[in-house]
Scaffold this motif. Sequence first.
Motif, short mmCIF file in Angstrom:
data_model
loop_
_atom_site.label_atom_id
_atom_site.label_comp_id
_atom_site.label_asym_id
_atom_site.label_seq_id
_atom_site.Cartn_x
_atom_site.Cartn_y
_atom_site.Cartn_z
N GLN A 277 0.83 -1.20 0.00
CA GLN A 277 0.00 0.00 0.00
C GLN A 277 0.87 1.25 0.00
OE1 GLN A 277 -3.66 0.38 0.07
NE2 GLN A 277 -2.83 2.35 -0.56
N GLY A 278 0.63 2.12 -0.96
CA GLY A 278 1.26 3.42 -1.00
C GLY A 278 0.25 4.52 -0.79
N ILE A 279 0.69 5.74 -0.91
CA ILE A 279 -0.22 6.88 -0.77
C ILE A 279 -1.13 6.91 -2.00
CG2 ILE A 279 -0.38 9.37 -0.58
CD1 ILE A 279 2.30 9.36 0.79
N PRO A 280 -2.44 6.73 -1.83
CA PRO A 280 -3.33 6.66 -3.00
C PRO A 280 -3.56 8.03 -3.62
CG PRO A 280 -4.61 6.56 -0.99
CD PRO A 280 -3.16 6.59 -0.56
N ASP A 281 -4.04 7.99 -4.85
CA ASP A 281 -4.39 9.22 -5.55
C ASP A 281 -5.66 9.82 -4.95
OD1 ASP A 281 -2.25 8.80 -7.24
OD2 ASP A 281 -3.46 7.67 -8.69
N PRO A 282 -5.83 11.14 -5.04
CA PRO A 282 -7.08 11.74 -4.56
C PRO A 282 -8.29 11.15 -5.28
CG PRO A 282 -5.42 13.43 -5.00
CD PRO A 282 -4.87 12.14 -5.55
N CYS A 283 -9.35 10.97 -4.53
CA CYS A 283 -10.56 10.36 -5.09
C CYS A 283 -11.75 11.28 -4.85
CB CYS A 283 -10.82 8.98 -4.47
SG CYS A 283 -11.19 9.03 -2.70
N VAL A 327 3.93 -8.26 1.42
CA VAL A 327 3.42 -7.94 2.74
C VAL A 327 4.44 -7.06 3.43
CG1 VAL A 327 2.64 -8.84 4.97
CG2 VAL A 327 2.13 -10.10 2.86
N GLU A 328 4.01 -5.94 3.96
CA GLU A 328 4.92 -4.98 4.59
C GLU A 328 4.30 -4.50 5.89
OE1 GLU A 328 7.08 -0.67 3.57
OE2 GLU A 328 5.42 -1.44 2.35
N HIS A 329 5.12 -4.50 6.94
CA HIS A 329 4.67 -3.97 8.22
C HIS A 329 4.86 -2.46 8.22
CE1 HIS A 329 3.92 -3.46 12.47
NE2 HIS A 329 5.11 -2.87 12.61
N MET A 330 3.78 -1.72 8.51
CA MET A 330 3.83 -0.27 8.51
C MET A 330 3.95 0.22 9.94
SD MET A 330 1.09 0.91 5.61
CE MET A 330 1.30 0.43 3.89
N ASP A 331 5.12 0.77 10.28
CA ASP A 331 5.31 1.31 11.61
C ASP A 331 4.82 2.76 11.66
OD1 ASP A 331 7.20 2.58 10.10
OD2 ASP A 331 8.93 1.79 11.18
N TYR A 332 5.08 3.42 12.77
CA TYR A 332 4.57 4.77 12.99
C TYR A 332 5.15 5.77 11.99
CZ TYR A 332 3.18 8.99 15.53
OH TYR A 332 2.64 10.21 15.89
N ASN A 333 6.40 5.57 11.59
CA ASN A 333 7.08 6.52 10.72
C ASN A 333 7.03 6.12 9.24
OD1 ASN A 333 7.91 8.19 12.89
ND2 ASN A 333 9.58 6.78 13.34
N HIS A 334 6.21 5.18 8.91
CA HIS A 334 6.07 4.80 7.50
C HIS A 334 5.45 5.98 6.72
CE1 HIS A 334 4.62 2.67 3.90
NE2 HIS A 334 5.54 1.77 4.18
N PRO A 335 5.90 6.23 5.50
CA PRO A 335 5.34 7.37 4.74
C PRO A 335 3.82 7.34 4.61
CG PRO A 335 7.32 6.55 3.67
CD PRO A 335 7.02 5.60 4.78
N TYR A 336 3.26 6.13 4.43
CA TYR A 336 1.80 6.05 4.31
C TYR A 336 1.14 6.44 5.62
CZ TYR A 336 -2.86 3.99 4.13
OH TYR A 336 -4.22 3.81 4.21
N MET A 337 1.65 5.98 6.75
CA MET A 337 1.04 6.30 8.04
C MET A 337 1.19 7.78 8.37
SD MET A 337 -0.38 3.54 8.86
CE MET A 337 -0.97 4.16 10.43
N ILE A 338 2.31 8.38 8.00
CA ILE A 338 2.46 9.82 8.22
C ILE A 338 1.42 10.60 7.42
CG2 ILE A 338 4.02 11.78 7.92
CD1 ILE A 338 6.34 9.89 8.44
N TRP A 339 1.24 10.22 6.16
CA TRP A 339 0.21 10.86 5.34
C TRP A 339 -1.18 10.55 5.89
CZ3 TRP A 339 -3.55 8.01 2.80
CH2 TRP A 339 -4.42 8.74 1.98
N TYR A 340 -1.41 9.34 6.32
CA TYR A 340 -2.74 8.92 6.78
C TYR A 340 -3.15 9.68 8.04
CZ TYR A 340 -6.45 5.82 8.47
OH TYR A 340 -7.65 5.32 8.92
N ARG A 341 -2.23 9.88 8.96
CA ARG A 341 -2.56 10.62 10.18
C ARG A 341 -2.88 12.08 9.91
NH1 ARG A 341 1.83 7.59 12.19
NH2 ARG A 341 3.20 9.39 11.90
N SER A 342 -2.39 12.61 8.80
CA SER A 342 -2.62 14.02 8.49
C SER A 342 -3.98 14.27 7.84
CB SER A 342 -1.52 14.54 7.56
OG SER A 342 -1.58 13.90 6.28
#
Length: 515
Positions: A277-283, A327-342
């Motif tokens: 999973q990466g940062i998805p495009d705007p929908c 399969v990738e474990h996403m920790d707190y500092n993963h780029p996707y999680m940083i974007w997701y929290r914002s």
Amino acid sequence: WREETHTFHLRIGEATITLQDVGVILGIPIEGDVVTSSEPQRTKEEWLDLCLELFGVRLASDAIVGVSLKLKSLMDALPELDNNATLEMVQQQARELILGLIGDVLLPNKSGNRVDMKYLPLLRDINRIGTFSWGSAALACLYQELCRATKPETVQIGGCLTLLQIWVWERFHCMRPNIEHNLRFLPMIDPPGPLGYKWRATKLLRNIPTHVLRVYRDQLDQLTEDQFVWQPYHLEELPAICLQGQHRWMSKVPLICFEKVEWHFPDRVLRQFGMLQGIPDPCDTIRDLHTIDRRGKRHVDWARWHEQYINLWINYQNFVVNGDFGVEHMDYNHPYMIWYRSITRMIIGNSYPIPNHRDERADTGYRGIGAGVESLIARSALTALGEQERLAGQAPPAPLYDVTLPQRKQRIRNRRRVESSDTAPPSTLEDHVVNVHPPAPSSSVASPPTTQREYNPPSWYTHIECSTPNQVECVTQVERPNDPVPNHERMCTQVFTRRNTQRKRRAPNRYTPSQ
């Protein structure tokens, strides 16, 4: 649930119900034509004639309520089949069972016992019923009902809640009941049924909460990566009916059911398909589509109305999402999680104030993790400000000096001129009133309050005792138009009685003199 993305926003990322879940859990067709019709609405007599054509019975007039048909009335009107039943009678019974499946499981409304009659024309050709994409129609209705359920004024929900319930049980292990592994009471079916069939077994509810909203919110607030199953299905063990239409599972297309159009975005939940999973495009879910209904659109051809969306569904090959498997474990500092929290809200539970031990009405029920997180932030802030006493429900200490704040000067009303033999007083009483509360010193250390200065009234002022609390002493300056000496002034004192003491603000003409 977020209607902007048609996904659930969890602490670990986005998740949603996809076309894959519909096919695997329910085993209904995904591939096929959209569920819509070009036939206009009918009158009640025309609907009764269509029921006679499809089911072979003439229903009573009260079996139709608005644009809905009572399923109980239809079931009671159909005779039971015997060994001498003809092919036409078997087809009529099959239409009744399919209509019940549509109205009770796949596309139910909030009535609970009625089905919309717009589906009746689709049952005329018994061999064409299976060519419609009932799976995409069921998912479209569920999406729209979930979006409507997010409104504060909504108290009911429709749609295929069986699909939603089994989807939660398959992925949230902290919310799923245990299944009694004794299937001898379940009838064997051939070929094997879809995945949702196993949940017909006895469910043990000893270790899960039931109907406790705070507990469920707490479990969502403290959900971790290992408590959510991204890929619960073993596709190689499923029957072929569950895999039909799997080439559409990853398509980014609209889902259509008559007037309903909802978008399917699998690119936001790639981990459910075993991809990175990466940062998805705007929908854009085009939320204006939620306002479209059939009220006042009796002669609308929905196939032409949504022609542009139907073309996107037909040409799905151009909108299939691709990704890298893994399969990738996403920790707190993963780029996707940083974007997701914002872009989202991480805590669902309502916040609770710090408990006040002196208040007997304080909430003593279950407290979720969301309230604990916010309380921890509040404790850190109060500790930094040096107000730890407030954490225990105690009042803050009194200041060293009781400094009186400056008060606003009293306004004088009803100024008039009258003839007087005394020396003319000043035009206003403010010349005799001294501000007895000077402002506080500018330094950070508070100083003791200053001594008040006495008020010396003028010689012409006469004090009048007020007999009741509703009477107020008022100093007025009066001017008489026929005064022979207009330059002379004097002040007179009068007592006025308030008409209504409960009003917050009163105009001067709301008082009447009593003396």
